[in-house]
Design a protein around this motif. Structure first.
Motif, short mmCIF file in Angstrom:
data_model
loop_
_atom_site.label_atom_id
_atom_site.label_comp_id
_atom_site.label_asym_id
_atom_site.label_seq_id
_atom_site.Cartn_x
_atom_site.Cartn_y
_atom_site.Cartn_z
N TYR A 176 0.87 -1.19 0.00
CA TYR A 176 0.00 0.00 0.00
C TYR A 176 0.90 1.22 0.00
O TYR A 176 1.60 1.47 0.99
N ILE A 206 4.05 -5.14 1.54
CA ILE A 206 3.39 -6.23 2.26
C ILE A 206 3.77 -7.58 1.62
O ILE A 206 4.15 -8.51 2.32
N PRO A 252 -2.40 -16.98 8.57
CA PRO A 252 -2.89 -16.23 9.74
C PRO A 252 -3.35 -14.82 9.41
O PRO A 252 -3.03 -14.28 8.35
N CYS A 302 -1.43 -11.76 7.25
CA CYS A 302 -0.26 -12.30 6.52
C CYS A 302 -0.22 -11.82 5.07
O CYS A 302 0.77 -12.08 4.38
N GLY A 303 -1.28 -11.14 4.63
CA GLY A 303 -1.24 -10.58 3.28
C GLY A 303 -2.17 -11.25 2.28
O GLY A 303 -2.07 -10.99 1.07
N LYS A 304 -3.10 -12.05 2.75
CA LYS A 304 -3.99 -12.76 1.83
C LYS A 304 -4.84 -11.78 1.02
O LYS A 304 -4.94 -11.87 -0.20
N SER A 305 -5.48 -10.84 1.73
CA SER A 305 -6.33 -9.86 1.02
C SER A 305 -5.47 -8.98 0.11
O SER A 305 -5.87 -8.67 -1.02
N THR A 306 -4.31 -8.60 0.61
CA THR A 306 -3.43 -7.74 -0.19
C THR A 306 -3.03 -8.44 -1.48
O THR A 306 -3.00 -7.81 -2.56
N GLN A 341 -13.59 -8.85 0.87
CA GLN A 341 -13.81 -9.46 2.18
C GLN A 341 -14.90 -8.72 2.95
O GLN A 341 -15.72 -9.34 3.63
N GLU A 357 -12.41 -14.46 1.59
CA GLU A 357 -13.12 -14.94 2.79
C GLU A 357 -14.64 -14.90 2.67
O GLU A 357 -15.32 -14.26 3.48
N1 LIG Z 1 -4.92 -0.05 3.24
C1 LIG Z 1 -3.83 -0.46 3.92
N2 LIG Z 1 -2.78 0.38 4.13
C2 LIG Z 1 -1.69 -0.03 4.79
N3 LIG Z 1 -1.52 -1.26 5.30
C3 LIG Z 1 -2.52 -2.13 5.13
C4 LIG Z 1 -3.73 -1.78 4.44
N4 LIG Z 1 -4.56 -2.85 4.42
C5 LIG Z 1 -3.89 -3.82 5.08
N5 LIG Z 1 -2.69 -3.39 5.49
C6 LIG Z 1 -1.67 -4.18 6.21
O1 LIG Z 1 -1.21 -5.20 5.33
C7 LIG Z 1 -0.94 -6.39 6.08
C8 LIG Z 1 -1.65 -7.55 5.42
O2 LIG Z 1 -3.06 -7.31 5.51
P1 LIG Z 1 -4.12 -8.21 4.76
O3 LIG Z 1 -5.43 -7.53 4.90
O4 LIG Z 1 -3.63 -8.51 3.40
O5 LIG Z 1 -4.07 -9.54 5.65
P2 LIG Z 1 -4.99 -10.83 5.58
O6 LIG Z 1 -4.07 -11.99 5.47
O7 LIG Z 1 -6.03 -10.66 4.54
O8 LIG Z 1 -5.63 -10.82 7.05
P3 LIG Z 1 -7.11 -11.30 7.54
O9 LIG Z 1 -7.05 -12.78 7.64
O10 LIG Z 1 -7.23 -10.65 8.87
O11 LIG Z 1 -8.13 -10.79 6.55
C9 LIG Z 1 -1.37 -6.12 7.52
O12 LIG Z 1 -0.22 -5.82 8.28
C10 LIG Z 1 -2.24 -4.90 7.41
O13 LIG Z 1 -2.17 -4.10 8.56
#
Ligand SMILES: Nc1ncnc2c1ncn2[C@@H]1O[C@H](COP(=O)(O)OP(=O)(O)OP(=O)(O)O)[C@@H](O)[C@H]1O
Ligand SMILES: [Mg+2]
Length: 239
Positions: free
Chosen positions: A14, A19, A38, A41-45, A86, A162
């Motif tokens: 971001y 990430i 977990p 961990c960056g799945k959504s990213t 999500q 998710e």
């Molecule tokens: N818009 C954003 N700006 C900056 N950092 C972000 C943003 N969205 C998420 N992050 C950070 O990116 C990292 C990965 O987040 P992400 O949402 O990809 O995780 P995830 O694996 O999908 O988690 P979850 O299982 O909780 O949905 C986290 O440290 C989060 O704080």
């Protein structure tokens, strides 16, 4: 079998906050692939990077053999990729019909009607709720609406973040079954899930992410019986 998605060395995040780090992942046409890992961990990213809504740094993202890394979302939609976020994936104050129409604002009316009818074939429950506001739907029905809306663009590759989160076990099962059934309509599925077992049970292959990287990948059937994976990523770790 041809490769619908081929990601190598992908990095992004971001703005300046990195990430994802050096991610390799592929999906073949017709597959159901699950990404687990977990919270945070960056799945959504990762999914957002594929869909052009997070900041791409470097690496290759190929869709059906063509390089699409850093492409805009609308161009990716035109290529047949769709995404179900999500959170906030329906407009609560709009009716079910209006939500579906939002999925095809550039389509002519007859085509839009045809797409709405087709996308509802998999989600019959919504047919009787067309004029109700989305806020009045159950959690499971909302997910069905979000997926139906994504189908309006007529994708053959669906990214789902998710889809079973915060649903009762019965709805979780139903949603995963419906998603699996989309494969009979020629749709390839890449899904991010916390309900790892449920999703892996329907998947061909799985990837495990940790700290923005792929730490393990295997056939879903192997991941499901791997004792180490069970401990750390499927929530059965005992203190
Ligand atoms: N818009 C954003 N700006 C900056 N950092 C972000 C943003 N969205 C998420 N992050 C950070 O990116 C990292 C990965 O987040 P992400 O949402 O990809 O995780 P995830 O694996 O999908 O988690 P979850 O299982 O909780 O949905 C986290 O440290 C989060 O704080
Ligand atoms: Mg997430």
């Amino acid at each position: 079998m041809s490769r619908i998605l081929d990601v190598t060395g992908l990095e992004g995040g971001y703005g300046k906050v990195q990430i994802m780090n050096n991610v390799d992942l592929y999906v073949d046409e017709g597959e159901f692939v699950t990404v687990i890992g977990p919270n945070g961990c960056g799945k959504s990213t990762f999914i957002k990077l594929i869909f052009g809504i997070a900041t791409y740094y470097k690496g290759s993202v190929k869709h059906k053999g063509d390089e699409v890394s850093g492409w805009r979302t609308d161009s990716l939609v035109n290529r047949g990729i769709a995404y179900v976020p999500q959170v906030d994936n329906v407009f609560p104050s709009l009716s079910v019909r209006e939500n579906l129409e939002m999925g095809g604002i550039n389509l002519s009316l007859p085509i839009l009607e045809e797409r709405i009818t087709r996308s509802l074939e998999m989600f019959e429950d919504l047919k009787s709720r067309m004029n109700d506001v989305a806020a009045s739907l159950s959690g499971g029905q909302r997910q069905m609406l979000a997926i139906s809306r994504a189908l309006i663009s007529n994708p053959d590759f669906l990214l789902l973040d998710e889809p079973t989160a915060a649903l009762s076990p019965l709805y979780q099962q139903q949603i995963i079954e419906r998603i699996d059934a989309l494969r009979t309509k020629g749709i390839t599925v890449l899904i991010v899930e916390q309900n790892a077992r449920l999703s892996l049970a329907r998947s061909d292959r799985g990837y495990i992410f940790a700290n923005g990287q792929v730490v393990h990948t295997d056939k879903a059937s192997e991941i499901l019986v791997d004792p180490h994976i069970n401990e750390y990523f499927l929530g059965t770790k005992k203190d």
